[in-house]
Design an enzyme around this catalytic site. Sequence first.
Site, PDB file in Angstrom:
ATOM      1  CD  GLU A   1      72.966  25.095  28.910  1.00  0.00           C
ATOM      2  OE1 GLU A   1      72.320  25.912  28.221  1.00  0.00           O
ATOM      3  OE2 GLU A   1      74.139  24.752  28.605  1.00  0.00           O
ATOM      4  CD  GLU A   2      77.239  24.113  27.345  1.00  0.00           C
ATOM      5  OE1 GLU A   2      76.557  24.031  26.319  1.00  0.00           O
ATOM      6  OE2 GLU A   2      77.753  25.175  27.727  1.00  0.00           O
TER       7      GLU A   2
ATOM      8  CG  ASP B   1      73.629  29.959  29.424  1.00  0.00           C
ATOM      9  OD1 ASP B   1      74.868  29.847  29.507  1.00  0.00           O
ATOM     10  OD2 ASP B   1      72.900  29.083  28.910  1.00  0.00           O
TER      11      ASP B   1
END
Length: 709
Positions: free
Chosen positions: A409-410, A437
């Site tokens: 995701e990052e 998140d």
Amino acid sequence: MFRSRLQALAALSAPAVSIALTLAAAPAAASSPAPSGNDPIPGFTKENSRWQRQYEKLLQEIPSAKTARDLDAELASEPGLATTTGDRHRVQRIVARLTSYGLEPEVKTYYAYLSMPKRVKVEMTAPAQRTLPVKEKKRPWQKHYEDVIPGHNGMSPSGNVRGEVVYANYGRPEDFELLAKNGVSVKGKIVLVRYGAVFRGIKPREAAKRGAKGVLIYSDPADDGFAKGPVYPDGPWRAADGIQRGSIAQIQLAAGDPQTPGWPAVKGAHRIPPSQAPMLKGLIPTTPISYGAAEPLLRALKGGQVPKEWQGGLPFTYRFGPGGTKVHLDLKNTFQVRPLWDVTVRIPGSEHPEQEVILGAHHDAWAYGSSDNLSGAENVIQVGRALGKLLKQGWRPKRTVVLATWDGEEYGLFGSTEYAEQRAKELRNAVAYVNMDGAGGSEFGATATPALDQSVIDVSKEVQWPGTGGTLYEAWKAQNDGKTPIDRIGGGSDFQAFFQRFGVPAMDLGSASPGTSGNYHCSCDDFYWMSRFGDPSWEYHAAMSRLVGIATLRLANADVVAIGYRPYAAETAQYLTDFTDEQRKRLGSVVVDVSRDIEQAKAWQRAAGALQARADEALRRGDTAAFRSLNDKIMQTERNLLTQAGLPGRPWYRHQIYAPGIDTGYATQRLPALNDALFVDHDVRTAKAYEARLYGSLRAATRTLDPTV
């Protein structure tokens, strides 16, 4: 997370948002008491409400603070940067946990093009020679610290550049415009900007447009350091050596693996050259530094004094430059396609196995990631633990429940996007996507499609909030002057592919404690920080597990899914009215007439009201024959708002009501196609073409809910 919840809220108030709207907060719904006892749950018959409440009660008893603490101690024991050995170990631990609960986890492997830092060197070369630190100092409790990467802006090109420094505040388009008005050029310079206000990838994009050689991004203490309170390890705020890592991939243009935009990055997939990847457009060498490293650069700068709003928290007058300060930036980033690993669990539905409710959170982190986002992933695991126990008692969901922890995701929402693109056909039957998140703190926040607002509010009434003696709903209102603010989906987390490309109704539920932004993407985001400052009791983690567990079960088991379009239609009509007003303000006249769209949005609102009346009557009568038809219409309506043509200049995005702001990255842009075409590209012809597409979508949404209209 790609952005912290607190930073996202700050971005929403930034002047860069194209249209100021007054609909950011949902009504407190005080007239709607908390369902309790034998009261029907919205979307359930009276009989099925009793069945549902029985299992909600059982579910609430299972998540525990001890389990939350144990999970974090285990999963945050080593760094978990996507595609690394630590990430693989984290995946193995998650699989073992889920398996121990009687579930059957599957690891899905995708292949993503991403960067790793090989050399990061930042030197001050004038007025004095100084090598600046590029990594935080190790704390005694931090294990495997050698695996924490130095400060890195993911997807930044390599470069070896030297130049004078210019300070550009937050690096927004309007900041560079102010520099120009003051006679300051960044051409051939190295730009120093602070984090905040907009997505970090906007900053190098804007600097590159104006001829800069490179960019340094630092976290100013006025935003998340000592100006806010005690710093790590004595407090939650960012210490002088704290560095905010983060990707600068252009997520406002596309998401997922940069080389496979729109199709899954499986082994052997067709890949476009990096030079053609939308997410890698217009970037220059960029790296993050701490405010301790930025201080000598700023202190030595000459030039004019900056305006008050540009002044940060360091104890001297900030200046524009250039002059006084020179820097040598030497970056060697290696790019390659590397494997990443999603973990999914599928619990088949007993009545509608083809329909899915997906609960997801990413497990990768720039370093240890206790807050971002092991707090979310651990809550998904706790829900898995609860559902595993319910399954052993003979429970089955009516619709299929998918639990997921995403990877990558990052770097650019990689794992969730590739999963969604691979399962595009199956997602036509997805009821909703629930995202977490950042979910381990005292202050609750929510983002959702308007169609799910009331569902979020209703579920908040069912969960006790730690330390308050009352429900989350009551605490939420107390923290927000009696309101229950629900933001609209913009950019920055794993909901993007589901909602903005495939039209799956989505909600993002999270919580953060004061000071959470101080550990954002820093090596200080670790078990020590969470156990002392974020959630020392670990009770907020458990409460959030209960919240998303109930939200997921209600979506999976409802007779008629509680997704309502009346407020959605009303908001859309207001967005269109505001778009008309904005044309008069900016252009002096209305050049794109949306009056028919406004009338169609009102017709959509009436159709939604009529469908809700039919649903209420069907639930009252227990008319099971009507439920499938009603649910089909409800599930289709969000998808009606997509355009297969995609948005102008960024076809990966298809949602015509919401998208990330083209100049903000995080903040929500309403009516993105109309705004991008008219106010960004100044293309009236394209704007009119997209008005026609929007009108067709609004008509389709209306007819889906009420074919007689």
